[in-house]
Design an enzyme around this catalytic site. Structure first.
Site, PDB file in Angstrom:
ATOM      1  N   ASP A  48      -2.930   2.759  -6.258  1.00 45.50           N
ATOM      2  CA  ASP A  48      -2.211   2.528  -5.130  1.00 45.50           C
ATOM      3  C   ASP A  48      -1.946   1.571  -4.031  1.00 45.50           C
ATOM      4  OD1 ASP A  48      -4.207   3.192  -4.172  1.00 45.50           O
ATOM      5  OD2 ASP A  48      -3.931   4.990  -2.709  1.00 45.50           O
ATOM      6  N   GLU A  49      -2.420  -0.095  -4.255  1.00 44.73           N
ATOM      7  CA  GLU A  49      -2.303  -0.787  -3.735  1.00 44.73           C
ATOM      8  C   GLU A  49      -2.547  -2.078  -4.411  1.00 44.73           C
ATOM      9  OE1 GLU A  49      -5.048  -1.873  -0.711  1.00 44.73           O
ATOM     10  OE2 GLU A  49      -6.537  -0.178  -1.497  1.00 44.73           O
TER      11      GLU A  49
ATOM     12  N   ASP B 185       0.689  -0.713  -0.081  1.00 46.44           N
ATOM     13  CA  ASP B 185       0.161  -0.065   0.435  1.00 46.44           C
ATOM     14  C   ASP B 185       1.260   1.330  -0.391  1.00 46.44           C
ATOM     15  OD1 ASP B 185      -2.123   1.561   0.553  1.00 46.44           O
ATOM     16  OD2 ASP B 185      -2.629   1.071   2.254  1.00 46.44           O
TER      17      ASP B 185
END
Length: 360
Positions: free
Chosen positions: A105-106, A11
């Site tokens: 983003d993860e 993350d």
């Protein structure tokens, strides 16, 4: 003997805001909000400097400015975020092809068998984070465990710029102590409902039978029963194509007037906008989902030749609402987009169907 899976959840730390600070050194160390402004709009991301003042994503720009008067607002640059996200994923694929992105983003990585021959998922996560820092310039956090739920939970433990592992033998004791609002997938509305039943942590949740939980929480009851026991069988799904993107909310009391309907839909639409901005997704079909007090469900949709812009989507939601009279009080509204641009581009995104409004 079945091999224990090794799952990593990576993350990125305050991704959008961190990209802006990386690209503009004048913003480093300063409270920053991506999206919104002092008068209107919604914050898509906040730097850690802004979070110290209570600024959070999905907060109105006006509220964010009240909490942090010297907050700097910048417009989001989603093409840039996608560019960085692609470079990060290239690092992931150096270790495994079993990568399931959840957003820009993860992502989940299954490194049970991996390309570098390293038996330690903890060391692989450390190496990935070091490469992201060295090659791109951003910090990432990671969680490591034997299933996706626990890996996702672990990635929050030492944020920012840290990692944590939950071993199989430690999982149940860890979960028993975990506050109920910290369980991934249990949002504000559900956690408040659980607390009203005396469920404040994993141990409390564990005391309730499967029959009780399914009666109170429907299909989610089985999920809650399993996760508090460290059971989560969902595998990392590479190449899964998202079919729709949506947000919905179940109301504590049924809504009976158009004033209430419009207020509720406005909030849901703001949440959908946040998810659209985070994912960079567009859809040609707009769907309004309505669940009445008797649990009957109705959906109304409209499909466009081109991807409608934000204002057109909201206008369509209103048209669908007034397409025909609602027949009884409303228990739930949902707004969804389908026929997505990712289906055409075959972008690797995790599948996300109707998500509760209180899901983080």
């Amino acid at each position: 003997m079945e091999k224990v899976r090794k799952i990593i959840h990576v993350d990125m730390d305050a991704f959008y805001a961190s990209v802006e600070q990386m690209d503009n050194p004048d913003l480093k160390g300063r409270p920053l909000a991506v999206g919104g402004n002092r008068e209107r709009g919604v914050v898509a991301a906040a730097s850690y400097e802004a979070r110290k003042y209570g600024v959070r994503s999905a907060m109105s720009g006006k509220m964010a400015a009240l909490k942090c008067p010297h907050l700097i607002f910048v417009k989001p640059r989603f093409d840039r975020y996608k560019e960085i996200s692609t470079r990060i994923r290239e690092i992931f694929y150096a270790y495994t092809d079993l990568v399931e992105p959840l957003s820009l983003d993860e992502a989940f990585l299954d490194v049970t068998e991996n390309k570098v021959g390293n038996p330690s998922a903890t060391l692989i996560a450390k190496e990935i984070r070091a490469r992201i820092k060295e090659e791109i310039g951003l910090n990432a956090s990671a969680g490591i465990s034997y299933n996706k739920f626990l890996a996702k939970t672990a990635s929050d433990i030492n944020k920012p710029n840290g990692q944590a592992v939950i071993l199989p033998q430690d999982a149940e004791s860890f979960l028993e102590k975990l506050p109920i609002e910290k369980f991934f997938g249990i949002g504000k509305v559900t956690s408040e409902k659980m607390k009203s039943l005396g469920i404040h942590n994993g141990y409390d949740l564990k005391q309730f039978s499967l029959q009780f939980l399914t009666k109170r929480f429907g299909k989610s009851g089985l999920h809650f029963y399993n996760i508090v026991r460290g059971i989560h069988l969902s595998e990392v799904q590479p190449n899964r194509i998202r079919k729709s993107l949506s947000a919905e909310n179940t109301f504590s009391t049924d809504l009976k007037s158009e004033v209430e309907w419009l207020a509720a839909l406005s909030e849901i639409f703001e949440e959908l906008k946040r998810r659209v901005e985070k994912s960079g997704i567009k859809g040609r079909t707009v769907t309004l989902k309505i669940k009445y007090h008797d649990f009957n469900i109705q959906t109304r949709s409209r499909t466009f030749e081109q991807y409608p812009e934000e204002g057109k989507i909201w206008e369509t939601v209103l048209e669908l609402l007034r397409q025909e009279a609602l027949v009884s009080p409303v228990r739930l509204f949902g707004i969804g987009l389908s026929n997505l641009n990712v289906e055409e581009e075959r972008v690797h995104f995790g599948k996300q169907l109707w998500l509760d409004f209180d899901t983080p």
